[in-house]
Design a protein around this motif. Sequence first.
Motif, mmCIF file in Angstrom:
data_model
loop_
_atom_site.group_PDB
_atom_site.id
_atom_site.type_symbol
_atom_site.label_atom_id
_atom_site.label_comp_id
_atom_site.label_asym_id
_atom_site.label_seq_id
_atom_site.Cartn_x
_atom_site.Cartn_y
_atom_site.Cartn_z
ATOM 1 N N ARG A 1 4.197 1.211 5.195
ATOM 2 C CA ARG A 1 3.250 0.572 4.283
ATOM 3 C C ARG A 1 2.846 -0.788 4.836
ATOM 4 N NH1 ARG A 1 4.411 2.685 -1.224
ATOM 5 N NH2 ARG A 1 6.262 4.004 -1.082
ATOM 6 N N VAL B 1 -3.097 0.931 -3.397
ATOM 7 C CA VAL B 1 -2.055 -0.072 -3.613
ATOM 8 C C VAL B 1 -1.068 0.495 -4.635
ATOM 9 C CG1 VAL B 1 -1.557 -2.379 -4.508
ATOM 10 C CG2 VAL B 1 -3.557 -2.003 -3.044
ATOM 11 N N THR B 2 0.187 0.552 -4.272
ATOM 12 C CA THR B 2 1.200 1.147 -5.145
ATOM 13 C C THR B 2 2.030 0.111 -5.891
ATOM 14 O OG1 THR B 2 2.788 1.222 -3.307
ATOM 15 C CG2 THR B 2 1.395 3.181 -3.663
ATOM 16 N N ARG C 1 -6.266 -7.344 -1.606
ATOM 17 C CA ARG C 1 -6.676 -6.015 -1.118
ATOM 18 C C ARG C 1 -7.972 -6.102 -0.322
ATOM 19 N NH1 ARG C 1 -8.011 -2.431 1.191
ATOM 20 N NH2 ARG C 1 -7.748 -0.165 0.848
ATOM 21 N N ALA D 1 -7.166 3.211 1.197
ATOM 22 C CA ALA D 1 -5.721 3.361 0.988
ATOM 23 C C ALA D 1 -5.306 2.672 -0.308
ATOM 24 C CB ALA D 1 -4.954 2.770 2.167
ATOM 25 N N ILE E 1 -8.077 1.120 7.263
ATOM 26 C CA ILE E 1 -7.255 1.612 6.149
ATOM 27 C C ILE E 1 -8.109 2.244 5.058
ATOM 28 C CG2 ILE E 1 -5.484 -0.116 6.618
ATOM 29 C CD1 ILE E 1 -6.346 -1.578 4.077
ATOM 30 N N THR F 1 0.836 -1.196 0.000
ATOM 31 C CA THR F 1 0.000 0.000 0.000
ATOM 32 C C THR F 1 0.872 1.249 0.000
ATOM 33 O OG1 THR F 1 -0.077 0.250 2.405
ATOM 34 C CG2 THR F 1 -1.708 -1.232 1.396
ATOM 35 N N GLU F 2 0.206 2.364 -0.162
ATOM 36 C CA GLU F 2 0.880 3.639 0.050
ATOM 37 C C GLU F 2 1.252 3.763 1.533
ATOM 38 O OE1 GLU F 2 -1.855 6.909 -0.531
ATOM 39 O OE2 GLU F 2 -3.533 5.623 0.028
#
Length: 452
Positions: free
Chosen positions: A292, A338-339, A323, A336, A333, A256-257
């Motif tokens: 993260r 996902v990166t 996720r 939030a 969260i 995540t971020e």
Amino acid sequence: MTDFRHLSFWHATVPDDLTPRPALDGDREVDVAIVGGGLTGLWTAWYLLERDPSLSIAVLEKEIVGFGASGRNGGWCSALFPRSTASLERAHGREAALAMRRAMIDTVDEVGRVAASIGLDIDFVKGGTVAFARSGVQLDAARAEVAEAAGFGVDLVEFWGQDRVRAAGALGATFDPTCARLHPAKLVRGLARALEARGVSIVEGTEVVDYESRTVRTTRGTVRCRDVVVATEGYGATLPATRRRVLPLYSLMIATEPLPDTLWEEIGIEHGQTFTDFRHLLVYGQRTADNRFAFGGRGARYHWGSSIRSDYDRVPAVFDHLRRTLGEMFPAIGDAGVTHRWGGPLGVARDWHASANYDPSSGLASAGGYVGDGLSTTNLAGRTLADLITGADTALVALPWVNHRSPSWEPEPWRFLGANAGLTAMTVADAEEKVTGRASIAARLMGPLTGH
């Protein structure tokens, strides 16, 4: 040219430009040739030089150091071994099982010790593992795990009541202090640099096509040596000699971020802590050094013929499932982002029993079959193989995984049907327990096949 930073969150954030080292430039002779530039091979090289600094060692890697599971895993440096202590006791006897358990516990600290000794900042924090019990069935499993650990008298596994856990729906948890969070790419890449400083030759972009006693054949030349160390883990399925000795099973992850400290306080996961729960289709996570979630799990299917391809590393349905699962465990969260999304194959032996093997008559050594528990077990493998190769008479060479021979996997189509049936069975087991509120029959039937 491949952009290796896209392999995983870890590769994207390692302080290294990931430029490949030069390939092998022709035939060569060394004392020890190591096939595979992951942690098994690098730790073996490290401890071989500790035992005998005069050795000449070459590490042969098809891609770059840390390309495979060693650079993409969940960052758990744990005392977990693929076979449970109870299973090892049934197979090898109580004393052997306890010796294996003690060795794994010691290994967690050994990884941190070596990293510190060579100045590697790998985000190593020994915060332990919290395993949430999120149903009555899982709560029973948690209590049973604590009781089993107490019966063996080696682990210090605690039971935490509902007042100490904050995951949604958690009725309690177990806490195992013998696990550290770390950044795997920082470890594997840093260890490689330290080995080069000690004179080890590491060649990348060099595909090994076959090996035999005293000889490794590559697309760039032949290496002749006294000892060959095969350290390919799941990628062993691509070599003729090990094609049916290991099954490549895919595990996928998301990151995540970064999340604010206030949110982490609400979630209740501290720096250094890893976490999971007692479901059958495994999930695993950590709080990274930059705040993260790095969260992964099984669910991707096995592919026909043990094939390994880069497009298998990314399965949108599995990423979506991860996720959703993370949000179900920690609703705070919210949305939030996902990166990073990634995955890769890990190695599974037919009996889910990792091994470290050496035949002095042929000079062939190997280790693997970690089933995802390799971030620490590779270190124990490196120490064990170094002792075996140099003829040291130590407690490590008497451990029950030494020269253990797992059966070969079945030929296709049985391998395909069996591996994917096992995945289905674990999915069914979780659904069964939700519906019935009782321990799964499917999981009980699969237990002997998965080291439990």
